[in-house]
Design a protein around this motif. Structure first.
Motif, PDB file in Angstrom:
ATOM      1  N   GLU A 184       0.824  -1.297  -0.052  1.00 45.41           N
ATOM      2  CA  GLU A 184       0.036  -0.139  -0.048  1.00 45.41           C
ATOM      3  C   GLU A 184       0.831   1.272   0.050  1.00 45.41           C
ATOM      4  O   GLU A 184       0.505   2.433  -0.863  1.00 45.41           O
ATOM      5  CB  GLU A 184      -0.920  -0.080   1.250  1.00 45.41           C
ATOM      6  CG  GLU A 184      -1.880   1.264   1.206  1.00 45.41           C
ATOM      7  CD  GLU A 184      -2.966   1.095   2.500  1.00 45.41           C
ATOM      8  OE1 GLU A 184      -3.443   2.134   2.565  1.00 45.41           O
ATOM      9  OE2 GLU A 184      -3.042   0.004   3.051  1.00 45.41           O
TER      10      GLU A 184
ATOM     11  N   TYR B  71      -0.287   5.649  -7.422  1.00 47.44           N
ATOM     12  CA  TYR B  71      -1.545   5.103  -7.227  1.00 47.44           C
ATOM     13  C   TYR B  71      -2.508   5.619  -6.230  1.00 47.44           C
ATOM     14  O   TYR B  71      -1.766   5.635  -5.146  1.00 47.44           O
ATOM     15  CB  TYR B  71      -1.315   3.655  -7.176  1.00 47.44           C
ATOM     16  CG  TYR B  71      -0.894   2.731  -8.440  1.00 47.44           C
ATOM     17  CD1 TYR B  71      -1.971   2.349  -9.354  1.00 47.44           C
ATOM     18  CD2 TYR B  71       0.443   2.618  -8.815  1.00 47.44           C
ATOM     19  CE1 TYR B  71      -1.622   1.513 -10.731  1.00 47.44           C
ATOM     20  CE2 TYR B  71       0.862   2.092 -10.148  1.00 47.44           C
ATOM     21  CZ  TYR B  71      -0.153   1.438 -10.816  1.00 47.44           C
ATOM     22  OH  TYR B  71       0.171   0.679 -12.243  1.00 47.44           O
ATOM     23  N   GLU B  72      -3.621   5.703  -6.664  1.00 46.52           N
ATOM     24  CA  GLU B  72      -4.725   6.174  -5.584  1.00 46.52           C
ATOM     25  C   GLU B  72      -5.292   4.705  -4.943  1.00 46.52           C
ATOM     26  O   GLU B  72      -5.904   5.092  -3.978  1.00 46.52           O
ATOM     27  CB  GLU B  72      -5.619   7.259  -6.293  1.00 46.52           C
ATOM     28  CG  GLU B  72      -4.857   8.451  -6.383  1.00 46.52           C
ATOM     29  CD  GLU B  72      -6.059   9.388  -7.060  1.00 46.52           C
ATOM     30  OE1 GLU B  72      -7.219   9.124  -7.324  1.00 46.52           O
ATOM     31  OE2 GLU B  72      -5.454  10.517  -7.541  1.00 46.52           O
ATOM     32  N   SER B  73      -5.409   3.857  -5.720  1.00 50.65           N
ATOM     33  CA  SER B  73      -6.151   2.590  -5.408  1.00 50.65           C
ATOM     34  C   SER B  73      -5.042   1.185  -5.325  1.00 50.65           C
ATOM     35  O   SER B  73      -4.615   1.115  -6.023  1.00 50.65           O
ATOM     36  CB  SER B  73      -7.124   2.279  -6.318  1.00 50.65           C
ATOM     37  OG  SER B  73      -7.815   0.947  -6.262  1.00 50.65           O
ATOM     38  N   PRO B  74      -5.140   0.718  -4.065  1.00 49.35           N
ATOM     39  CA  PRO B  74      -4.223  -0.304  -3.790  1.00 49.35           C
ATOM     40  C   PRO B  74      -4.478  -1.606  -4.590  1.00 49.35           C
ATOM     41  O   PRO B  74      -3.845  -2.305  -4.917  1.00 49.35           O
ATOM     42  CB  PRO B  74      -4.315  -0.478  -2.467  1.00 49.35           C
ATOM     43  CG  PRO B  74      -4.594   0.994  -1.687  1.00 49.35           C
ATOM     44  CD  PRO B  74      -5.626   1.529  -2.754  1.00 49.35           C
ATOM     45  N   SER B  75      -5.894  -1.573  -4.735  1.00 52.78           N
ATOM     46  CA  SER B  75      -6.406  -2.826  -5.571  1.00 52.78           C
ATOM     47  C   SER B  75      -6.171  -2.715  -7.055  1.00 52.78           C
ATOM     48  O   SER B  75      -5.741  -3.813  -7.707  1.00 52.78           O
ATOM     49  CB  SER B  75      -7.908  -2.737  -5.402  1.00 52.78           C
ATOM     50  OG  SER B  75      -8.526  -1.668  -5.734  1.00 52.78           O
ATOM     51  N   GLN B  76      -6.055  -1.503  -7.721  1.00 50.41           N
ATOM     52  CA  GLN B  76      -5.809  -1.169  -8.897  1.00 50.41           C
ATOM     53  C   GLN B  76      -4.170  -1.750  -9.088  1.00 50.41           C
ATOM     54  O   GLN B  76      -3.871  -2.199 -10.084  1.00 50.41           O
ATOM     55  CB  GLN B  76      -5.830   0.129  -9.461  1.00 50.41           C
ATOM     56  CG  GLN B  76      -5.643   0.231 -10.927  1.00 50.41           C
ATOM     57  CD  GLN B  76      -5.845   1.765 -11.467  1.00 50.41           C
ATOM     58  OE1 GLN B  76      -6.201   2.746 -10.510  1.00 50.41           O
ATOM     59  NE2 GLN B  76      -5.395   2.166 -12.292  1.00 50.41           N
TER      60      GLN B  76
ATOM     61  N   ARG C 164      -3.575  -5.215  -8.978  1.00 56.25           N
ATOM     62  CA  ARG C 164      -4.175  -6.012 -10.328  1.00 56.25           C
ATOM     63  C   ARG C 164      -2.994  -5.651 -11.193  1.00 56.25           C
ATOM     64  O   ARG C 164      -2.534  -6.719 -12.056  1.00 56.25           O
ATOM     65  CB  ARG C 164      -5.415  -5.506 -10.866  1.00 56.25           C
ATOM     66  CG  ARG C 164      -6.657  -5.988 -10.101  1.00 56.25           C
ATOM     67  CD  ARG C 164      -7.971  -5.562 -10.891  1.00 56.25           C
ATOM     68  NE  ARG C 164      -8.118  -4.235 -11.008  1.00 56.25           N
ATOM     69  CZ  ARG C 164      -8.776  -3.368 -10.173  1.00 56.25           C
ATOM     70  NH1 ARG C 164      -9.098  -3.618  -8.973  1.00 56.25           N
ATOM     71  NH2 ARG C 164      -8.753  -2.094 -10.612  1.00 56.25           N
TER      72      ARG C 164
END
Length: 305
Positions: A258, A266-271, A274
């Motif tokens: 993270e 990145y603003e989204s850890p999930s993105q 992926r």
């Protein structure tokens, strides 16, 4: 000449502690050796001449693959992320390679002194190509390697050999490509300026319009020319730089996924997870565990070719 290069590199690497790549006392000269084929690795290629003396290798830039074997060199014009692999190597016939980073200032100076300058092509093609290496260019590489035996001579002699290498490259059969790639005040140089901006600010949200303005082009023309030169889109280029830096942060600076994701933009850890998995083939935590098992908990993860 190739046999002499193989003998010189073999003798040098036999005497070195540790593993390849071997950084040398000559700035910008790196020597490679591998006794076995290696899995593909994500790297950042600097502007350089990447010679293969024995064995074979391939590199993928965007959607283009380049194979180069003994007696050939991959010529790279600007820092580009790529997927590379030692494809031919064995204990009896190890892969041997030499990387000579371009001294662009010396190249420009040499070009200014040429009676007849090479004419860059009008078409903007890829900023990477494969060429045969022999004659004076191979001789320059050999003398650089032999110069490592006399460290006291390196500060005086190495710059002279680099200038000579620039001369032979600029006056050789691919002189126009060298001039277009590294020196020409035309579309390639404009694209290179935009690449430098994107490289320096890869953690920021850089708009295509800003990059196009830096290159002095319309957004559509810039996108087309960038893809022609790098074999990838600006977004793909930025994404690969972000993910490579995040990987380095996690592997060498002990950042968690993270934290690394936010640090590279990145603003989204999930993105991030992926896209990381898509690029490296496994989720961040599992990938970093494998890297540390391979290189040690405190070892630097090689990313530069």
């Amino acid at each position: 000449m190739l046999d002499s290069l193989v003998a010189a590199v073999t003798r040098y690497t036999d005497a070195q502690p540790g593993d390849s790549p071997f950084a040398t006392a000559i700035d910008g000269l790196t020597i490679l050796r591998s006794n076995q084929e290696k899995p593909p690795a994500h790297l950042i290629f600097k502007p350089s001449l990447c010679l293969v003396l024995q064995g074979g290798k391939w590199a993928i830039f965007g959607d283009k693959r380049y194979d180069y074997r003994a007696g050939q060199a991959l010529v790279v014009s600007v820092a580009l992320p790529a997927l590379g692999r030692v494809a031919e190597a064995s204990p009896d016939q190890p892969y041997l390679g030499v990387i000579i980073e371009f001294d662009l200032e010396a190249m420009r100076d040499v070009m200014e002194g040429l009676a007849t300058r090479p004419e860059p092509g009008t078409e903007l093609g890829p900023g990477v190509f494969v060429d045969d290496v022999d004659g004076p260019v191979a001789d320059c590489a050999l003398r650089l390697i032999r110069l490592l035996d006399t460290p006291e001579a390196i500060p005086l002699v190495a710059p002279l050999i680099m200038r000579e290498l620039s001369y032979w490259l600029l006056t050789g059969p691919r002189g126009g490509d060298i001039a277009r790639i590294a020196l020409a005040n035309s579309h390639p140089r404009q694209i290179v300026r935009a690449i430098h901006l994107l490289r320096d600010r890869f953690m920021d949200q850089v708009r295509i319009e800003e990059l196009a303005m830096t290159a002095g082009m319309s957004p559509s023309a810039f996108h087309r020319q960038f893809k022609a030169f790098t074999s990838m889109t600006p977004l793909q280029y930025q994404k690969q730089l972000r993910l490579l830096e995040a990987r380095r942060l996690m592997a060498t600076d002990a950042a968690n996924a993270e934290t690394a994701a936010f640090q590279v933009g990145y603003e989204s850890p999930s993105q991030f997870s992926r896209e990381y998995s898509r690029m490296f083939g496994t989720p961040p935590r599992r990938d970093i565990a494998a890297l540390r098992a391979m290189f040690g908990p405190n070892a630097a993860i090689p990313t530069l070719q």
